[in-house]
Design an enzyme around this catalytic site. Structure first.
Site, short mmCIF file in Angstrom:
data_model
loop_
_atom_site.label_atom_id
_atom_site.label_comp_id
_atom_site.label_asym_id
_atom_site.label_seq_id
_atom_site.Cartn_x
_atom_site.Cartn_y
_atom_site.Cartn_z
N CYS A 4 0.80 -1.10 0.09
CA CYS A 4 0.03 -0.10 -0.03
C CYS A 4 0.78 1.12 -0.10
CB CYS A 4 -0.95 0.18 1.23
SG CYS A 4 0.01 0.06 2.71
N HIS A 29 3.39 1.72 11.20
CA HIS A 29 2.33 1.69 12.13
C HIS A 29 2.48 2.65 13.23
CE1 HIS A 29 2.52 -2.88 11.28
NE2 HIS A 29 1.50 -2.53 10.83
N CYS A 33 2.86 6.32 8.81
CA CYS A 33 1.79 6.48 7.61
C CYS A 33 1.05 7.43 7.95
CB CYS A 33 1.03 5.22 7.37
SG CYS A 33 -0.21 5.40 6.08
N HIS A 59 -1.64 -4.57 19.32
CA HIS A 59 -0.96 -4.32 18.13
C HIS A 59 -0.21 -2.88 18.12
CE1 HIS A 59 -0.40 -2.97 13.68
NE2 HIS A 59 -0.63 -4.23 13.58
N GLU A 89 0.15 -0.27 16.35
CA GLU A 89 -0.52 0.66 15.93
C GLU A 89 -1.58 1.37 16.79
OE1 GLU A 89 -2.54 0.72 11.87
OE2 GLU A 89 -3.88 2.10 12.88
N THR A 122 -6.33 1.55 11.63
CA THR A 122 -6.51 1.75 10.02
C THR A 122 -6.87 0.50 9.30
OG1 THR A 122 -4.20 1.48 9.91
CG2 THR A 122 -5.07 3.69 9.92
N SER A 137 1.58 -5.14 3.24
CA SER A 137 3.00 -5.19 3.49
C SER A 137 3.75 -6.08 2.68
CB SER A 137 3.11 -5.42 4.94
OG SER A 137 2.42 -6.41 5.57
S1 SF4 Z 1 -2.83 2.91 7.06
FE1 SF4 Z 1 -1.73 1.12 6.82
S2 SF4 Z 1 -2.53 -0.02 5.23
FE2 SF4 Z 1 -3.30 2.05 5.12
S3 SF4 Z 1 -1.91 2.92 3.45
FE3 SF4 Z 1 -1.02 3.33 5.81
S4 SF4 Z 1 0.29 1.81 6.07
FE4 SF4 Z 1 -1.13 1.15 4.51
#
Ligand code: SF4
Length: 282
Positions: free
Chosen positions: A12, A73, A95, A123, A125, A161, A261
């Site tokens: 992604c 994350h 991200c 997790h 994140e 997410t 990933s």
């Molecule tokens: S939130 Fe996670 S799945 Fe979505 S673009 Fe970012 S890294 Fe990728």
């Protein structure tokens, strides 16, 4: 045997960006570490180790001679403080969608609501998101846990997410019965929705489905579970080495998808393997 690749399979936006930042940083600096594995893909982590990029789980041993890449994350808020105190050079590969979830968490908590985070308790994140909440918060992994929440004046709902949108909406409905006012901020990222929708559509058209990606990757495992529910002959693999030709002797249509990933070269290797099987079947 027909081979069909799902739309939106593999890296992604956020993962591609993070991997690119590690590559760039490892070219420019020495003493580079990622704080935890940069992504949940053992093959990529191993590749970076070969390039001299280490993985460290905490900030204890870092100094101003290190450059630390923060993974997609994200990390707990406190970690930024710890790294800054040690004058560590930081490259933040969190991200932007995770940043958005962190910011929403902070804002909603400051507004006085009890924040409900739909996600996996342990997790990284989720741990990073909740560290930005100054008020009361709850982490729920599904509808059953949402049903068990106490009544509160104000709830605010956000999500890890990579969670499932349908379940998110159901949890929102449950929360409406548990408070006087609910604020919903859907922080599920589009990459997950697109991957899941494409996988659902493909799993319904094939007799065998391959889901490629780290066994430790939450989003890959969820893709596997979704596909398995539709196409019983679904396999979760990390690399082509887990496959043998025998597995496909009764297959007519094989679908392929890959977690966010999963690097493209691992998908390409599986496709190459399946082409060889097809050629032998002909
Ligand atoms: S939130 Fe996670 S799945 Fe979505 S673009 Fe970012 S890294 Fe990728």
């Amino acid at each position: 045997m027909e081979i069909i690749i799902a739309d939106h399979a593999g890296f992604c936006f956020g993962v591609e960006r993070a991997v690119g930042l590690v590559e760039e940083t490892s070219r420019k600096h020495t003493g580079v570490y990622t704080l935890g594995p940069i992504i949940h893909n053992p093959q990529i982590v191993r590749k970076f180790a070969e390039q001299g990029v280490g993985v460290c789980e905490d900030t204890d041993n870092f100094s101003n001679e290190n450059t630390v890449v923060i993974r997609s994350h994200g990390v707990p808020k406190q970690t930024y403080g710890d790294l800054s105190e040690k004058s560590v050079n930081v490259v933040d590969a969190t991200c932007p969608f995770v940043k958005k979830a962190q910011n929403s968490a902070q804002k909603l908590g400051q507004g006085g609501a009890s924040v409900v985070v739909y996600g996996e308790n342990n997790h990284p994140e989720v741990q990073s998101i909740v560290s930005f909440i100054d008020s009361e918060y709850f982490i729920v992994s599904g509808e059953a846990e949402a049903n068990a929440l106490p009544f509160r004046e104000q709830y605010a709902l956000i999500a890890q997410t990579t969670q499932n949108s349908e379940s998110f909406d159901k949890i929102a409905e449950i929360l409406k019965t548990k408070c006087s006012g609910l604020t919903v901020s859907n922080t599920i990222c589009n990459a997950t929705n697109l991957r899941q929708a494409a996988a659902i559509s493909l799993a319904g058209q094939v007799d065998t489905m391959l889901v490629i990606g780290g066994k430790n990757s939450g989003n890959t495992t969820r893709l596997y579970e979704i596909c398995k529910g539709i196409c019983p002959r679904t396999m979760h693999i990390e690399t082509k080495d887990e496959l043998c030709k025998e597995l496909f002797k009764d297959s007519r249509k094989v679908g392929i998808t890959a977690g966010a990933s999963t690097p493209g070269y691992l998908v390409d290797e599986v496709i190459e393997f399946l082409k060889e099987v097809t050629n032998e079947q002909d």
